[in-house]
Design an enzyme around this catalytic site. Structure first.
Site, PDB file in Angstrom:
ATOM      1  N   SER A 117       0.848  -1.185   0.000  1.00 46.99           N
ATOM      2  CA  SER A 117       0.000   0.000   0.000  1.00 46.99           C
ATOM      3  C   SER A 117       0.880   1.230   0.000  1.00 46.99           C
ATOM      4  O   SER A 117       2.034   1.183   0.455  1.00 46.99           O
ATOM      5  CB  SER A 117      -0.902   0.025   1.241  1.00 46.99           C
ATOM      6  OG  SER A 117      -1.607   1.241   1.334  1.00 46.99           O
TER       7      SER A 117
ATOM      8  N   TYR B 200      -2.658   0.481  10.776  1.00 45.92           N
ATOM      9  CA  TYR B 200      -2.651  -0.041   9.409  1.00 45.92           C
ATOM     10  C   TYR B 200      -1.352   0.340   8.710  1.00 45.92           C
ATOM     11  O   TYR B 200      -0.710  -0.496   8.058  1.00 45.92           O
ATOM     12  CB  TYR B 200      -3.850   0.509   8.637  1.00 45.92           C
ATOM     13  CG  TYR B 200      -3.888   0.084   7.186  1.00 45.92           C
ATOM     14  CD1 TYR B 200      -4.306  -1.195   6.826  1.00 45.92           C
ATOM     15  CD2 TYR B 200      -3.498   0.952   6.166  1.00 45.92           C
ATOM     16  CE1 TYR B 200      -4.339  -1.594   5.503  1.00 45.92           C
ATOM     17  CE2 TYR B 200      -3.527   0.566   4.836  1.00 45.92           C
ATOM     18  CZ  TYR B 200      -3.950  -0.707   4.512  1.00 45.92           C
ATOM     19  OH  TYR B 200      -3.973  -1.096   3.192  1.00 45.92           O
TER      20      TYR B 200
END
Length: 224
Positions: free
Chosen positions: A104, A117
């Site tokens: 990501s 996260y």
């Protein structure tokens, strides 16, 4: 060969694409090992391993549920490690072979409201970069894919401000990018490319970006 936790969804997709499936929680190391053993009995060669399992954690480190923090690390970070180690014999037998780690942009940019996260993705990025060098001599290529905001079942992007929602892409675009990366041997890439400067900014001037994020974080808390 599809691996995930929900058998009904797996069965539907396997029938749609003419594939096979195994129910497996990648956060469970022993389950991954047992599943890989069953798969490798039927399929000795693994030409491609895609580590795509991921869960969101939209909370800060100071107020997130401890179980959420731990589970995010288990799925987003450790899951890829356990899958790579378990399927490595098949990858080596099929070499030249490929591993695609879906990381990501959060692996290079840390946003306060998604700290756990981002931490899991920073760890996954380090794992992907380290194994890319380690596996090269075994003729296994590692492709590190860093998507920006993507609208999927587990990652609804409706919480984003309207201007930012224009930057959201669909999973099909990420899938096409993965295929192109493998075919062209790209290695580490960002999709879409316009997210890449955010990572450069935090790497080059981290203190400036921290001050900017602190201001925006304060406004977000007031808004909530």
């Amino acid at each position: 060969m599809l691996l995930a936790r929900r058998e009904e969804r797996l069965r539907e997709l396997a029938q749609e694409i003419g594939g096979e499936y195994e129910v497996c929680d990648v956060a469970d190391r022993s389950a991954v090992q047992a599943t890989a053993a069953r798969v490798l009995e039927r399929h000795r060669l693994v030409h491609l391993l895609v580590n795509n399992a991921g869960i969101p954690a939209r909370a800060g480190f100071l107020d997130a549920d401890p179980d959420v923090i731990e589970n995010t690390l288990r799925v987003n970070y450790l899951g890829g490690i356990w899958c790579l180690r378990a399927f490595l014999p098949g990858l080596e037998a099929a070499a030249p072979s490929d591993v695609a780690n879906i990381v990501s942009v959060a692996g290079v940019v840390s946003y306060p409201q998604s700290g756990p996260y981002a931490a899991s993705k920073h760890a996954q990025l380090a794992f992907s970069r380290a194994t890319a060098a380690e596996l090269r001599r075994r003729n296994i290529r590692v492709h590190t894919i860093k998507p920006g905001f993507v609208e999927t079942e587990g990652f609804s992007q409706g919480w984003l401000p309207a201007p930012v929602r224009r930057l959201v892409i669909g999973p099909e675009e990420v899938a096409e990018h993965v295929v192109e990366s493998i075919e062209r041997g790209r290695g580490e890439t960002t999709v879409p490319r316009y997210y890449a400067p955010a990572g450069w900014l935090q790497a080059l001037v981290p203190n400036v970006l921290t001050r900017l994020l602190a201001r925006s974080g304060g406004r977000s808390r007031i808004g909530r």
